[in-house]
Design a protein around this motif. Structure first.
Motif, mmCIF file in Angstrom:
data_model
loop_
_atom_site.group_PDB
_atom_site.id
_atom_site.type_symbol
_atom_site.label_atom_id
_atom_site.label_comp_id
_atom_site.label_asym_id
_atom_site.label_seq_id
_atom_site.Cartn_x
_atom_site.Cartn_y
_atom_site.Cartn_z
ATOM 1 N N ARG A 240 0.558 -3.995 9.082
ATOM 2 C CA ARG A 240 -0.205 -4.158 7.850
ATOM 3 C C ARG A 240 -0.791 -2.837 7.369
ATOM 4 N N ASP A 241 -0.271 -1.676 7.895
ATOM 5 C CA ASP A 241 -0.774 -0.394 7.448
ATOM 6 C C ASP A 241 -0.430 -0.196 5.985
ATOM 7 N N ARG A 242 -1.411 0.304 5.244
ATOM 8 C CA ARG A 242 -1.209 0.543 3.820
ATOM 9 C C ARG A 242 -1.614 1.970 3.481
ATOM 10 N N ALA A 243 -1.083 2.440 2.352
ATOM 11 C CA ALA A 243 -1.447 3.774 1.882
ATOM 12 C C ALA A 243 -2.946 3.821 1.589
ATOM 13 N N GLY A 244 -3.563 4.968 1.893
ATOM 14 C CA GLY A 244 -5.005 5.080 1.745
ATOM 15 C C GLY A 244 -5.448 5.229 0.300
ATOM 16 N N LEU A 245 -6.741 4.949 0.068
ATOM 17 C CA LEU A 245 -7.317 5.099 -1.259
ATOM 18 C C LEU A 245 -7.524 6.560 -1.635
ATOM 19 N N MET B 117 2.653 6.503 2.890
ATOM 20 C CA MET B 117 3.366 7.322 1.911
ATOM 21 C C MET B 117 4.505 8.065 2.603
ATOM 22 N N PRO B 118 5.615 8.311 1.906
ATOM 23 C CA PRO B 118 6.750 9.012 2.524
ATOM 24 C C PRO B 118 6.366 10.408 3.000
ATOM 25 N N SER B 119 7.084 10.866 4.011
ATOM 26 C CA SER B 119 6.838 12.202 4.539
ATOM 27 C C SER B 119 7.193 13.244 3.492
ATOM 28 N N GLY B 120 6.340 14.235 3.332
ATOM 29 C CA GLY B 120 6.581 15.302 2.375
ATOM 30 C C GLY B 120 5.855 15.146 1.066
ATOM 31 N N VAL B 121 5.325 13.954 0.766
ATOM 32 C CA VAL B 121 4.633 13.747 -0.498
ATOM 33 C C VAL B 121 3.346 14.572 -0.543
ATOM 34 N N GLY B 122 2.684 14.692 0.612
ATOM 35 C CA GLY B 122 1.457 15.481 0.636
ATOM 36 C C GLY B 122 1.709 16.942 0.321
ATOM 37 N N PHE B 123 2.796 17.511 0.912
ATOM 38 C CA PHE B 123 3.134 18.901 0.611
ATOM 39 C C PHE B 123 3.473 19.072 -0.865
ATOM 40 N N GLN B 124 4.250 18.133 -1.409
ATOM 41 C CA GLN B 124 4.620 18.242 -2.818
ATOM 42 C C GLN B 124 3.404 18.133 -3.727
ATOM 43 N N THR B 125 2.497 17.205 -3.409
ATOM 44 C CA THR B 125 1.303 17.039 -4.237
ATOM 45 C C THR B 125 0.440 18.305 -4.208
ATOM 46 N N THR B 126 0.269 18.862 -3.014
ATOM 47 C CA THR B 126 -0.518 20.091 -2.917
ATOM 48 C C THR B 126 0.163 21.237 -3.649
ATOM 49 N N GLY B 127 1.503 21.312 -3.537
ATOM 50 C CA GLY B 127 2.225 22.368 -4.240
ATOM 51 C C GLY B 127 2.083 22.271 -5.744
ATOM 52 N N LEU C 263 3.478 9.616 -8.116
ATOM 53 C CA LEU C 263 2.494 9.146 -7.147
ATOM 54 C C LEU C 263 2.178 7.665 -7.338
ATOM 55 N N LEU C 264 2.052 7.222 -8.589
ATOM 56 C CA LEU C 264 1.807 5.799 -8.830
ATOM 57 C C LEU C 264 2.980 4.949 -8.362
ATOM 58 N N ARG C 265 4.204 5.454 -8.577
ATOM 59 C CA ARG C 265 5.395 4.700 -8.152
ATOM 60 C C ARG C 265 5.446 4.549 -6.642
ATOM 61 N N LEU C 266 5.003 5.571 -5.918
ATOM 62 C CA LEU C 266 5.026 5.500 -4.459
ATOM 63 C C LEU C 266 3.808 4.798 -3.883
ATOM 64 N N TRP C 267 2.664 4.908 -4.551
ATOM 65 C CA TRP C 267 1.401 4.445 -3.962
ATOM 66 C C TRP C 267 1.134 2.965 -4.192
ATOM 67 N N ILE C 268 1.423 2.471 -5.420
ATOM 68 C CA ILE C 268 1.069 1.084 -5.764
ATOM 69 C C ILE C 268 1.791 0.072 -4.870
ATOM 70 N N PRO C 269 3.133 0.164 -4.680
ATOM 71 C CA PRO C 269 3.776 -0.838 -3.802
ATOM 72 C C PRO C 269 3.270 -0.791 -2.367
ATOM 73 N N ARG C 270 2.855 0.389 -1.901
ATOM 74 C CA ARG C 270 2.400 0.508 -0.514
ATOM 75 C C ARG C 270 0.959 0.068 -0.330
ATOM 76 N N MET C 271 0.286 -0.296 -1.422
ATOM 77 C CA MET C 271 -1.067 -0.822 -1.331
ATOM 78 C C MET C 271 -1.100 -2.343 -1.378
ATOM 79 N N ARG C 272 0.008 -2.967 -1.724
ATOM 80 C CA ARG C 272 0.029 -4.424 -1.822
ATOM 81 C C ARG C 272 0.062 -5.053 -0.441
ATOM 82 N N HIS C 273 -0.386 -6.320 -0.399
ATOM 83 C CA HIS C 273 -0.431 -7.037 0.879
ATOM 84 C C HIS C 273 0.974 -7.369 1.369
#
Length: 471
Positions: free
Chosen positions: A346-351, A411-421, A395-405
């Motif tokens: 039941r792990d979900r993407a963080g707020l 979040m996929p690996s590498g999204v954090g690096f891309q967002t920071t970049g 980010l919305l496309r990746l985050w919203i489905p991963r927040m649903r019950h």
């Protein structure tokens, strides 16, 4: 030693190979089209696994809800039983005091009736009252006062006609008061003394204990009440046990119904998973056949070459859910798993991902390098907004489905690096647009760091999956 004629190749020892290039190309196209069809069917496995994960989560939720409802029902039954037993126990404990109260009340009634009867049998006579003549006795009788029970006290009050000052009133037993001419303060004193003496004699002779038959009657009433309360206690416990039994039966029926539905759904899912496994084996067999065909006949043209490469791509790995082995897996592995499927994680993407989403959304509106008195070039105004909009959308496309019950996940690996970049790239663009800041060197360093982060994140995002190995 037999020589093989190279002009007449064979598929194996007994089947001749096609000789014409057109037949070879047709055979190769047939294999490629079969692989394409199987790949299209196997693409549905990911959606199937997600749906099966939702099913497991839904089944676990239904079981948890059934357990919660059963526990709440039992708790409510226990509370109601405890409340009723507490009330009935208090009633049972108070019966002894109630018996004493009833005996005291019955004795008080008996004494009051005896005193009233003795006072009513004590008439007003001239011989009993010194100072009151026969005329005043007749006047008192005319006003309804003929015995000691007919009046209670005397008091002062204004005269009936409002003249003459205060006069003596005699209070009758019914609550009215009367004034008798000739009875003043001196004659009212012996009247009250006579009544008080009669009252004292009646109270002295009144019974001070209940008769045995009255005590027995009260005891029977109390014992009947005690038996009734005890029966109520027994009935309360019996009703609570019946309610628990009914709740347990209803809970068992609910669990049985859920278990039947889960078994049917698990059977259908196993059949569907077996179909996917069979298609994967067929795809591997066709790929092996295509490889053998390519080794035997070589290249058959540039137009088919690209289709061959796509057909020989490895099958994407789709992991099955835990505790649900495929029907085509070894028997030992299937036997070692629990019969009850475990729900998916039941792990979900963080707020915390809302922060970059809000930042990029704000940048889409205001751009970079345009705050205060700065004026950015037109190309920077347009490009910065487009980059921020693309980052917000992704980010919305990746985050919203991963927040649903129903479809939780990280979040996929590498999204954090891309967002920071992207964040550093927009920051560097704002530095370059600000000509008066004098941070050109810092902007160049930030740009290089942003490029490195973007390359690292993109590499992690496009990392190929491990192919599925056939046994």
């Amino acid at each position: 030693m037999t020589l093989i004629d190279r002009t007449t190749p064979t598929r194996d020892a007994g089947t001749p190979l096609p000789q014409s290039p057109a037949a070879i190309r047709a055979e190769r196209r047939r294999i490629i089209e079969s692989i394409r069809a199987l790949r299209r069917l196997l693409k549905k496995r990911g959606a199937f696994e997600v749906a099966d994960r939702r099913r497991l989560n839904r089944e676990a939720s239904h079981r948890k809800r059934a357990e919660t409802v059963h526990a709440e029902t039992l708790h409510r039954i226990d509370e109601q039983q405890a409340r009723q037993e507490h009330s009935l126990t208090n009633d049972l404990n108070s019966l002894d005091g109630k018996r004493e109260q009833q005996e005291a009340h019955a004795l008080a009634v008996l004494r009051r009736e005896f005193i009233e009867r003795r006072l009513r049998n004590t008439p007003l006579t001239v011989s009993e009252l010194n100072g009151l003549g026969a005329g005043l006795i007749r006047d008192l009788a005319a006003q309804g006062i003929s015995t000691a029970a007919d009046f209670t006290q005397v008091s002062w009050g204004k005269a009936p006609n409002g003249k003459g000052g205060n006069v003596i009133y005699i209070h009758r037993a019914d609550g009215h008061r009367v004034h008798i001419n000739g009875i003043g303060q001196h004659r009212s004193r012996p009247l009250m003394e006579w009544r008080q003496a009669a009252l004292a004699r009646a109270e002295a002779r009144a019974p001070r204990a209940l008769p045995p038959d009255e005590r027995h009657r009260i005891a029977e009433i109390i014992e009947a009440e005690r038996a009734r309360v005890r029966e109520e206690l027994t009935k309360t416990a019996r009703d609570a046990e019946t309610a628990r039994t009914e709740a347990g039966q209803l809970h068992a029926e609910t669990l049985e119904r859920l278990a039947i539905a889960e078994r049917d759904a698990a059977r259908l899912a196993a059949e569907r998973r077996a179909e996917f496994d069979a298609m994967a084996e067929q795809l591997l067999a066709l790929q092996s056949e295509l490889s053998a065909h390519m080794d035997r006949y070589g290249d058959v043209g540039l137009r088919i070459r690209r289709a061959q490469r796509r057909a020989l791509r490895p099958i994407p790995a789709v992991p099955t859910l835990p505790a649900i082995p495929s029907p085509r897996s070894p028997v030992g592995l299937a036997d070692s798993t629990d019969a009850t499927p475990a729900p998916a994680s039941r792990d979900r993407a963080g707020l915390g991902w809302l922060l970059p989403i809000l930042y990029f959304g704000f940048t889409t509106v205001v751009g970079v390098g345009e705050l205060a008195d700065n004026t950015a070039p037109v190309w920077l105004m347009i490009s910065s907004r487009m980059v921020a909009l693309a980052a917000t959308t992704e980010l919305l496309r990746l985050w919203i489905p991963r927040m649903r019950h129903n479809t939780p996940g990280s979040m996929p690996s590498g999204v954090g690096f891309q967002t920071t970049g992207v964040f550093l790239a927009l920051t560097a663009a704002g530095m370059f647009a600000d000509e008066e800041s004098g941070v050109f060197g810092v902007a160049c360093a930030v740009s290089i760091l942003a490029a490195l982060l973007l390359l690292a994140g993109t590499g992690l995002r496009i990392r190929p999956h491990e192919p599925v190995r056939s046994s």
